[in-house]
Design a protein around this motif. Structure first.
Motif, PDB file in Angstrom:
ATOM      1  N   ASP A 441       0.825  -1.206   0.000  1.00  0.00           N
ATOM      2  CA  ASP A 441       0.000   0.000   0.000  1.00  0.00           C
ATOM      3  C   ASP A 441       0.859   1.257   0.000  1.00  0.00           C
ATOM      4  N   ASP A 442       2.053   1.137  -0.487  1.00  0.00           N
ATOM      5  CA  ASP A 442       2.987   2.268  -0.400  1.00  0.00           C
ATOM      6  C   ASP A 442       3.748   2.392  -1.707  1.00  0.00           C
ATOM      7  N   LYS A 443       3.571   3.522  -2.400  1.00  0.00           N
ATOM      8  CA  LYS A 443       4.280   3.749  -3.650  1.00  0.00           C
ATOM      9  C   LYS A 443       5.705   4.216  -3.426  1.00  0.00           C
ATOM     10  N   SER A 444       6.038   4.583  -2.200  1.00  0.00           N
ATOM     11  CA  SER A 444       7.379   5.088  -1.930  1.00  0.00           C
ATOM     12  C   SER A 444       8.325   3.993  -1.453  1.00  0.00           C
ATOM     13  N   LYS A 445       7.993   2.730  -1.733  1.00  0.00           N
ATOM     14  CA  LYS A 445       8.865   1.638  -1.319  1.00  0.00           C
ATOM     15  C   LYS A 445      10.156   1.662  -2.130  1.00  0.00           C
ATOM     16  N   PRO A 446      11.217   1.035  -1.622  1.00  0.00           N
ATOM     17  CA  PRO A 446      12.480   1.028  -2.355  1.00  0.00           C
ATOM     18  C   PRO A 446      12.327   0.421  -3.741  1.00  0.00           C
ATOM     19  N   ALA A 447      13.218   0.839  -4.647  1.00  0.00           N
ATOM     20  CA  ALA A 447      13.103   0.399  -6.039  1.00  0.00           C
ATOM     21  C   ALA A 447      13.292  -1.101  -6.177  1.00  0.00           C
ATOM     22  N   TRP A 448      14.187  -1.685  -5.353  1.00  0.00           N
ATOM     23  CA  TRP A 448      14.448  -3.112  -5.503  1.00  0.00           C
ATOM     24  C   TRP A 448      13.232  -3.953  -5.104  1.00  0.00           C
ATOM     25  N   ILE A 449      12.386  -3.422  -4.215  1.00  0.00           N
ATOM     26  CA  ILE A 449      11.185  -4.164  -3.839  1.00  0.00           C
ATOM     27  C   ILE A 449      10.184  -4.160  -4.986  1.00  0.00           C
ATOM     28  N   GLY A 450      10.116  -3.041  -5.715  1.00  0.00           N
ATOM     29  CA  GLY A 450       9.190  -2.977  -6.834  1.00  0.00           C
ATOM     30  C   GLY A 450       9.538  -3.951  -7.944  1.00  0.00           C
ATOM     31  N   LYS A 451      10.801  -4.407  -8.010  1.00  0.00           N
ATOM     32  CA  LYS A 451      11.203  -5.353  -9.040  1.00  0.00           C
ATOM     33  C   LYS A 451      10.896  -6.799  -8.661  1.00  0.00           C
ATOM     34  N   LEU A 452      10.547  -7.052  -7.408  1.00  0.00           N
ATOM     35  CA  LEU A 452      10.258  -8.412  -6.976  1.00  0.00           C
ATOM     36  C   LEU A 452       8.865  -8.836  -7.437  1.00  0.00           C
ATOM     37  N   PRO A 453       8.680 -10.137  -7.734  1.00  0.00           N
ATOM     38  CA  PRO A 453       7.333 -10.647  -8.074  1.00  0.00           C
ATOM     39  C   PRO A 453       6.472 -10.730  -6.816  1.00  0.00           C
ATOM     40  N   THR A 454       5.908  -9.603  -6.434  1.00  0.00           N
ATOM     41  CA  THR A 454       5.202  -9.513  -5.154  1.00  0.00           C
ATOM     42  C   THR A 454       4.059 -10.505  -5.071  1.00  0.00           C
ATOM     43  N   ASP A 455       3.284 -10.629  -6.146  1.00  0.00           N
ATOM     44  CA  ASP A 455       2.147 -11.541  -6.120  1.00  0.00           C
ATOM     45  C   ASP A 455       2.590 -12.984  -5.913  1.00  0.00           C
ATOM     46  N   PHE A 456       3.676 -13.358  -6.599  1.00  0.00           N
ATOM     47  CA  PHE A 456       4.174 -14.732  -6.460  1.00  0.00           C
ATOM     48  C   PHE A 456       4.703 -14.982  -5.048  1.00  0.00           C
ATOM     49  N   LEU A 457       5.473 -14.033  -4.523  1.00  0.00           N
ATOM     50  CA  LEU A 457       6.007 -14.201  -3.168  1.00  0.00           C
ATOM     51  C   LEU A 457       4.884 -14.246  -2.133  1.00  0.00           C
ATOM     52  N   ALA A 458       3.881 -13.389  -2.326  1.00  0.00           N
ATOM     53  CA  ALA A 458       2.740 -13.417  -1.409  1.00  0.00           C
ATOM     54  C   ALA A 458       2.020 -14.753  -1.487  1.00  0.00           C
ATOM     55  N   GLY A 459       1.917 -15.318  -2.698  1.00  0.00           N
ATOM     56  CA  GLY A 459       1.283 -16.621  -2.839  1.00  0.00           C
ATOM     57  C   GLY A 459       2.077 -17.721  -2.148  1.00  0.00           C
ATOM     58  N   VAL A 460       3.398 -17.649  -2.249  1.00  0.00           N
ATOM     59  CA  VAL A 460       4.234 -18.657  -1.569  1.00  0.00           C
ATOM     60  C   VAL A 460       4.056 -18.569  -0.061  1.00  0.00           C
ATOM     61  N   VAL A 461       4.084 -17.349   0.470  1.00  0.00           N
ATOM     62  CA  VAL A 461       3.900 -17.173   1.917  1.00  0.00           C
ATOM     63  C   VAL A 461       2.492 -17.603   2.328  1.00  0.00           C
ATOM     64  N   GLY A 462       1.490 -17.252   1.521  1.00  0.00           N
ATOM     65  CA  GLY A 462       0.130 -17.662   1.841  1.00  0.00           C
ATOM     66  C   GLY A 462      -0.030 -19.170   1.841  1.00  0.00           C
ATOM     67  N   PHE A 463       0.580 -19.843   0.858  1.00  0.00           N
ATOM     68  CA  PHE A 463       0.516 -21.305   0.833  1.00  0.00           C
ATOM     69  C   PHE A 463       1.236 -21.904   2.033  1.00  0.00           C
ATOM     70  N   ALA A 464       2.348 -21.298   2.430  1.00  0.00           N
ATOM     71  CA  ALA A 464       3.070 -21.796   3.607  1.00  0.00           C
ATOM     72  C   ALA A 464       2.216 -21.665   4.863  1.00  0.00           C
ATOM     73  N   ILE A 465       1.505 -20.549   5.014  1.00  0.00           N
ATOM     74  CA  ILE A 465       0.611 -20.390   6.168  1.00  0.00           C
ATOM     75  C   ILE A 465      -0.505 -21.418   6.123  1.00  0.00           C
ATOM     76  N   LEU A 466      -1.092 -21.600   4.946  1.00  0.00           N
ATOM     77  CA  LEU A 466      -2.180 -22.572   4.807  1.00  0.00           C
ATOM     78  C   LEU A 466      -1.705 -23.982   5.124  1.00  0.00           C
ATOM     79  N   LEU A 467      -0.533 -24.344   4.611  1.00  0.00           N
ATOM     80  CA  LEU A 467      -0.009 -25.681   4.858  1.00  0.00           C
ATOM     81  C   LEU A 467       0.322 -25.900   6.329  1.00  0.00           C
ATOM     82  N   SER A 468       0.949 -24.913   6.962  1.00  0.00           N
ATOM     83  CA  SER A 468       1.338 -25.076   8.369  1.00  0.00           C
ATOM     84  C   SER A 468       0.126 -25.178   9.284  1.00  0.00           C
ATOM     85  N   THR A 469      -0.898 -24.349   9.043  1.00  0.00           N
ATOM     86  CA  THR A 469      -2.097 -24.440   9.874  1.00  0.00           C
ATOM     87  C   THR A 469      -2.853 -25.739   9.617  1.00  0.00           C
TER      88      THR A 469
END
Length: 919
Positions: A441-469
């Protein structure tokens, strides 16, 4: 269809008439009828941007309230209220953070509210309602039965409202001070004291928010965990049965390891389903062919289908019966394999015949094909069914993974050092999601973060939470089941324990599944709206500033810790004031699943929903208009069940929904990964709302009626938002569709002449992304073209203040560039000028006070600090407010400076035909 279109056109024309009549009645009540030579409406748009936008907009509104009005044609100025500029704006449109200050501003116009004499509106008695369902649905039945008696006239309330914004500077709240003579002073002091934070501050607030967050988080995982626990328990019973029937002889596991999959795990389930369900769908695609064209009618009986059926029967017979007739001895394991193969082939054959019979019927199946029975539609439908079966296979793979990981982890958890580490994994992942969610929710994030596949990383973390629970729920099932192995005889106690666990999970699933109000109560929306009600709407509640002899009572009134009676307002009461400008509240209705609207579900993933006042009722209240994507929609009294979710939303709830920037539904930014991660971490600010736009009620799948709570949570976590095709719709931040709040104002039907936009979205590089998005939407949706006025750049007086888009990137703080002028043209071939847009951009300009410049030097991101920062200290709050005040005074003048050359030049440029740029 034609009747539906005519009804929509009538509603749109009625809304135009209602708004024009409100403007006319408002100008008459406030003595603004003879305003200059331009009678067309003016509007203010307050953009999104959290507290940053609210505070900057507060300063701009204060400048407009103090600025002198434009002279009339004869050179005279309007009398009394019309002497200042702010009363001449007829519309106020807000999104997200702009709605904080916009709701406070509009609530000041409610008669008797600022004086503290307004009694809060309560539902009427049941005997006044037409039906018992209407009462339980939360419909207020006071429209024509119980008139409201206001002691204060609308013009008096308007005088007090504008006077409050002319008060300068706002001070601090003092419990020993009497604000009854000047409640506007108390309102501004309240905003300075409490309107600068929405996040917890202090130990008491922190632990309150922590308790609320943990309660809601655990509740969400419990409600979603019960169906999972039920499935795992039933599958554990199935595994016990399979081990008892097929896997007890130890020698079975020695034959090529084929039975290991069947006996030691559930991996045979996705394999079996892929062969028996998905496999036939692969085959039946090739069984139908076109003789003449793709539009040929599908025939169930063809050479291919007959040959496939004969081959399937022969192969099933050969694998199932012939091995038993061989003269030599066949090992039991090999016989078992042949029997399993025959069963699979028979199942495939039955599935094949069922699919052919279902798909090749000569009746029109609009539910599936949407058109007619043809080879083209047949192939589309088969592919669609295959994709659904692949989803089922993936779900089975996930269940098999959960059981395998659980079997591996359960022995480790017996070690005393492992339980604390294992149980800390889900909270750690959830904390990581909450930390990373601020970057989304922040457009002023560092440039290197904007280059990361945020949706994919969020999906990996979400799947990890789902699997662990899920593994933690699986551990409970394994503990109840006990140890199983081929050498151990399984007694009935394991069956009994798992049956009791399954029965308990089923009962809890059914009970929690019917409590549909859990959808909103478990999110952070209630906490968010309560804060807004106390911090912003509470600032206009005159009951907080009443004189009371008891110091203890006065301290309680002036405390923001608890909501006081009268802080919040109902929409029909909020829009009842005739002296207030028309406040348009903008939210986004999320849509990601709707085959009929490809553009919406694929690109925009949402539609704009505008809440506006309707006609005034005889009781003194106001009707409410809901404008979905430019079409006025009527709400029907469709009733499903008694629940809080069916009760009408208050003003604070609508404003909080308009500001739900970080949630599972993000409009065009919605993705499966972010929705899964944010949902499992319970970072949810959106609102499930029954629009009831269809008199017959929406179509509902059968399973949704059994467990609606879990169904809609699953929709939310998997980013499946069906729009009007379900009973409840998911609403989120209006900025997820358009963040300047000007999208509704530029509509030709409203015929607005001038729009002043406070563009306070986070834009550290001054790219004007929100303005670019507005330009694109205006061209596509409304056939309007928004162009930057470059002629003003050559104006002698206005040139140094106005700029082009590229001019704002300069870091020179000695200039005064803070505004952008745009022209809105109709794309009708003649380039007719529709309206003007004056964009105010937060920027540290020359001439700001020393304290603002000092804060800017200490905080280089100012005035584009993170939107996720919902806690402003005193210095930060005053810097943003003062910056908005200085920019507003630079453009529109000040009451103390009678002659403002910039303001005079601006009005002359806007309304002159020849556009004299000499100044």
């Amino acid at each position: 269809m034609q009747n539906k279109q005519r009804r929509a056109d009538r509603l749109k024309k009625h809304q135009q008439y209602v708004e024009r009549k409100r403007i006319k009645d408002r100008r008459k009540a406030l003595d603004l009828e003879q305003r200059f030579e331009h009678p067309r409406p003016w509007a203010i748009a307050l953009s999104g941007g959290g507290i940053r936008s609210a505070t900057f907009s507060l300063g701009v509104l204060q400048a407009l309230a103090r600025a002198p009005a434009i002279p009339f044609n004869n050179g005279s100025r309007p009398k009394e209220l019309g002497h200042h500029l702010l009363p001449h704006f007829d519309y106020l449109s807000t999104v997200s953070g702009g709605g904080y200050i916009g709701s406070f501003f509009t609530s000041l116009f409610v008669p008797d509210r600022l004086t503290g004499n307004l009694s809060p509106l309560t539902p009427a008695k049941k005997n006044l309602c037409s039906t018992i369902n209407q009462w339980f649905a939360g419909e207020y039945c006071t429209n024509d039965e119980i008139p409201l008696e206001a002691r204060q006239k609308p013009e008096a309330a308007a005088d007090a409202a504008y006077a409050a914004f002319r008060f300068e500077p706002p001070g601090h709240i003092h419990t020993t001070r009497d604000y009854s003579e000047n409640p506007g002073e108390g309102s501004m002091a309240w905003l300075r004291e409490n309107g600068r934070y929405l996040l917890p501050s202090g130990a008491g607030d922190f632990f309150y928010a922590l308790a609320l967050t943990l309660r809601n988080l655990l509740s969400v995982h419990f409600v979603m965990g019960m169906p999972l626990l039920l499935v795992l328990s039933l599958l554990a019973i199935l595994r016990l049965y399979v081990n008892t029937m097929f896997c007890m002889p130890a020698q079975l596991k020695s034959y090529l390891g084929l039975t290991t999959i069947l006996c030691d795990s559930l991996w045979w389930m996705p394999v079996f389903w892929a062969i028996s369900a998905a496999g036939p769908l692969v085959l039946v695609f090739w069984m139908v062919y076109a003789v003449n064209s793709q539009e040929d009618e599908v025939k169930a009986i063809s050479a291919c289908s007959i040959i496939m059926t004969v081959v399937g029967v022969c192969f099933a017979f050969a694998t199932g019966w012939l091995p038993l007739q061989l003269p030599w001895h066949i090992p039991p394991t090999l016989s078992f394999v042949f029997g399993l193969g025959a069963f699979e082939i028979g199942t495939m054959l039955l599935m094949f015949l069922a699919i052919v019979a279902h798909l090749c019927r000569n009746t029109v199946r609009k539910t599936y094909t949407g058109a007619y029975n043809s080879v083209r539609n047949y192939r589309i439908l088969v592919t669609r069914l295959l994709s659904q079966q692949l989803i089922v296979v993936i779900a089975m793979v996930f269940i098999a993974t959960v059981t395998s990981v659980t079997e591996w982890a359960y022995p480790l958890l017996k070690d005393p050092s492992w339980p604390s580490f294992a149980t800390a994994i889900p909270p750690t992942l959830i904390a990581l999601v909450r930390l990373l969610s601020r970057l989304l929710d922040d457009k002023s994030k560092p440039a290197w973060i904007g280059k990361l596949p945020t949706d994919f990383l969020a999906g990996v973390v979400g799947f990890a939470i789902l699997l662990s629970t899920a593994v933690l729920w699986g551990v409970l099932v394994v503990w109840i089941r006990g140890d199983i192995s081929p050498t151990r005889i399984i007694d009935n106690s394991a069956y009994y324990g798992l049956a009791i666990l399954a029965a308990a999970a089923l009962a809890l699933t059914a009970a929690s599944g019917q409590f549909i109000g859990f959808l909103n109560l478990s999110s952070l929306q209630a906490f968010y709206s309560s804060r807004l009600a106390r911090a912003y709407l509470g600032a206009s509640n005159g009951q907080r500033f009443k004189v009371n002899s008891s110091l203890r009572s006065r301290r309680a009134r002036l405390s923001v810790a608890d909501t006081m009676e009268g802080d919040d307002l109902n929409l029909d009461q909020y829009y009842a004031s005739i002296g207030a400008p028309i406040h348009l509240i903008n939210v986004t209705l999320n849509i990601t699943v709707d085959p009929a609207e490809q553009l919406v579900q694929r690109d925009r993933k949402g539609k704009p929903l505008c809440i506006a006042p309707g006609k005034r009722l005889r009781s003194g209240l106001s009707d409410i208009s809901f404008i979905l994507d430019g079409n006025v929609r009527k709400r029907y009294k469709y009733y499903s069940r008694i629940s809080e979710i069916n009760q009408p939303l208050t003003v604070s709830y609508w404003i909080a929904t308009s500001g739900a920037a970080l949630t599972t539904g993000l409009g065009r930014a919605t993705s499966l990964g972010t929705s899964l991660a944010l949902g499992l971490a319970n970072v949810r600010l959106g609102t499930w709302w029954p629009c009831n736009f269809d008199p017959q009620g929406p179509w509902q799948p059968k399973f949704r009626k059994l467990v609606p709570t879990q169904t809609y949570l699953l929709y939310e976590f998997t980013a499946h938002f069906h729009g009007l095709r379900r009973e409840f719709q998911y609403l989120s931040d209006g900025g997820h569709f358009e963040n300047t709040a000007a999208y509704e104002l530029i509509r030709v039907e409203r015929d607005i002449e001038l729009i002043v936009i406070c563009d306070s979205g986070c834009d550290p590089s001054y790219q004007f992304d929100d303005l670019a998005n507005l330009t694109r939407l205006a061209r596509i949706d409304q056939s309007l073209e928004i162009e930057v006025d470059t002629d003003i750049l050559n104006h002698k007086i206005l040139g140094p203040i106005f700029g082009n888009v590229c001019d704002f990137k300069l870091t020179d703080t000695a200039d005064q560039r803070c505004a952008l002028l745009c022209n809105v043209f109709k794309k009708d071939g003649q380039r007719d000028l529709q309206s003007r847009i004056l964009v105010l951009k937060p920027r540290v300009i020359a001439g700001v006070p020393a304290d603002v410049r000092n804060y800017a030097k200490q905080n280089p991101e100012f005035p584009n600090e993170s939107t996720a920062n919902q806690f402003f200290n005193e210095t930060q709050f005053e810097s943003y407010r003062q910056l908005g005040l200085n920019i507003g005074q630079l453009l529109f003048g000040d009451a103390e400076a009678r002659e403002s050359k910039v303001a005079q030049a601006l009005w002359a440029y806007l309304w002159s035909d020849d556009r004299d740029i000499s100044g």
